[in-house]
Design a protein around this motif. Sequence first.
Motif, mmCIF file in Angstrom:
data_model
loop_
_atom_site.group_PDB
_atom_site.id
_atom_site.type_symbol
_atom_site.label_atom_id
_atom_site.label_comp_id
_atom_site.label_asym_id
_atom_site.label_seq_id
_atom_site.Cartn_x
_atom_site.Cartn_y
_atom_site.Cartn_z
ATOM 1 N N LEU A 187 3.278 20.353 12.394
ATOM 2 C CA LEU A 187 2.697 20.858 13.625
ATOM 3 C C LEU A 187 1.177 20.986 13.596
ATOM 4 N N LEU A 188 0.602 21.200 12.443
ATOM 5 C CA LEU A 188 -0.827 21.494 12.366
ATOM 6 C C LEU A 188 -1.658 20.327 11.842
ATOM 7 N N PHE A 189 -1.065 19.476 10.996
ATOM 8 C CA PHE A 189 -1.791 18.322 10.457
ATOM 9 C C PHE A 189 -0.906 17.084 10.610
ATOM 10 N N PRO A 190 -0.715 16.608 11.840
ATOM 11 C CA PRO A 190 0.233 15.520 12.082
ATOM 12 C C PRO A 190 -0.099 14.218 11.378
ATOM 13 N N ASN A 191 -1.350 14.051 10.944
ATOM 14 C CA ASN A 191 -1.749 12.819 10.264
ATOM 15 C C ASN A 191 -1.924 12.994 8.760
ATOM 16 N N ASN A 192 -1.534 14.160 8.246
ATOM 17 C CA ASN A 192 -1.776 14.437 6.831
ATOM 18 C C ASN A 192 -0.615 15.266 6.286
ATOM 19 N N THR A 193 0.348 14.596 5.678
ATOM 20 C CA THR A 193 1.527 15.301 5.184
ATOM 21 C C THR A 193 1.194 16.271 4.051
ATOM 22 N N GLN A 194 0.179 15.954 3.252
ATOM 23 C CA GLN A 194 -0.160 16.837 2.136
ATOM 24 C C GLN A 194 -0.775 18.143 2.628
ATOM 25 N N PHE A 195 -1.689 18.064 3.608
ATOM 26 C CA PHE A 195 -2.259 19.289 4.161
ATOM 27 C C PHE A 195 -1.178 20.121 4.842
ATOM 28 N N TRP A 196 -0.260 19.457 5.529
ATOM 29 C CA TRP A 196 0.816 20.199 6.190
ATOM 30 C C TRP A 196 1.733 20.864 5.171
ATOM 31 N N TYR A 197 2.086 20.139 4.109
ATOM 32 C CA TYR A 197 2.979 20.729 3.112
ATOM 33 C C TYR A 197 2.342 21.963 2.478
ATOM 34 N N GLU A 198 1.061 21.882 2.164
ATOM 35 C CA GLU A 198 0.402 23.032 1.543
ATOM 36 C C GLU A 198 0.259 24.195 2.515
ATOM 37 N N THR A 199 0.146 23.898 3.809
ATOM 38 C CA THR A 199 0.138 24.967 4.808
ATOM 39 C C THR A 199 1.515 25.612 4.896
ATOM 40 N N LEU A 200 2.552 24.790 4.918
ATOM 41 C CA LEU A 200 3.921 25.305 4.924
ATOM 42 C C LEU A 200 4.199 26.120 3.673
ATOM 43 N N ARG A 201 3.646 25.696 2.571
ATOM 44 C CA ARG A 201 3.810 26.430 1.311
ATOM 45 C C ARG A 201 3.259 27.848 1.430
ATOM 46 N N SER A 202 2.083 27.982 2.016
ATOM 47 C CA SER A 202 1.536 29.325 2.224
ATOM 48 C C SER A 202 2.391 30.127 3.196
#
Length: 419
Positions: A4-19
């Motif tokens: 939802l927040l970084f639709p073009n960057n799976t790594q940034f999204w995963y680390e956001t989900l991690r937090s």
Amino acid sequence: MPNLLFPNNTQFWYETLRSMSHIAYGGADFGEVVSTAERITDGDYGSWYTEWVATADRVSAEAEKALAAGHKVSARDGFLRASNYYRSAEFFLHGHPCDRRHDHAYDRSIACFRSAAALYTSPRIEPVEIPYEGTTLPGYLYRADTTGAPRPTLIMHSGFDGTAEELHFSGALAAVERGYTVLTFDGPGQPGPRHHQDLVFRPDWENVITPVVDFAETLPEVDNSRIALLGSSMGGILAPRAAAFEHRLAAVIAVDGVYDLGQISVRNIPGDRKAAEHLLRSESAPELDAAYEQIIAKDATARWAINHGMYVMGVDTPRAFSASYLDYTLADGIAEKIQCPTLVCDAAEDEFFKGQPEQLYDHLTCPRTLMVFTAEEGAGAHCHPGAMRLALARIYDWLDDTLNTSASNSNSNSNSNSA
């Protein structure tokens, strides 16, 4: 789970989900995570660091004010969140060489966590130093109560990039709530020893776990007959590797299971496995080196993994990092040496180790369980950050059942140091 927040960057999204996942045990607040993520420039490691540090600085300052005013619970909660935000801030700064800012954020993360730990009354959380090959490994001892009675014990470590402090949110607090004594630690290659002792990963993880078990057995709160080991992420190969040779363990949990990291290294190299391994270990392979540079330029996840991998393995080229992975395997009969009951967790949409939990499970000859988590449950991502309470409930219910069953044939007060 939708990006939802970084639709073009799976790594940034995963680390956001991690937090976000750490909200479940006090390591974040939803609005703080979302507002921070919205300020970050997609794909910009410097922006990631700046915005997470800004949030961490603000939250830690509020915690300091609360502590000065005598509001200990508020201070504890703020320090916990700040610790997690500082951890996230330095996440993308590792490489060869590292961004010089990474030590500041890491040290602030530790300081905030220890401030929070000192404010806990139940459970009691004590920083410990575990003797290891002429030095020590940093960790934390969680005591479920103050009686000193021996209890079933869970030793926990992370993997490729997690910290001992982060384990508070991803399993330690949940285990101690269930009555376990918990010992978390960072091993070689993991953040504490890598930042401050220059210790890099080693594949023979039994030589890390054996001294940790030795240390645990000196503690009166530990029931020596019921010591389990949990490894997460890359810990999903490290913990089973240790269990193959350290037979004092009563159970091992791989979150999620990994069988052979070498498969990741060779999967995009033409030819068979033997030829690919030869190329990776060669003194010179300019075409392969160029291919790695192209991958780094195009793939955000690979860019992070390779840079971080050079840091934690102590090597100076992407190819050398990939070659180091070849030594991390449970093939050639190693998995078959595990004797204790083993839980292999599997994430249905794992972007890192898809298919490897099943391989590990298939090679086990000990009592074994494969536990699959799905996207429909919100738990389909690597290590299940979308559904932390669901995942930990299932994992610890398995551990409860396993250790209670195994203890029926032994004296629950078998700890020789309990007197």
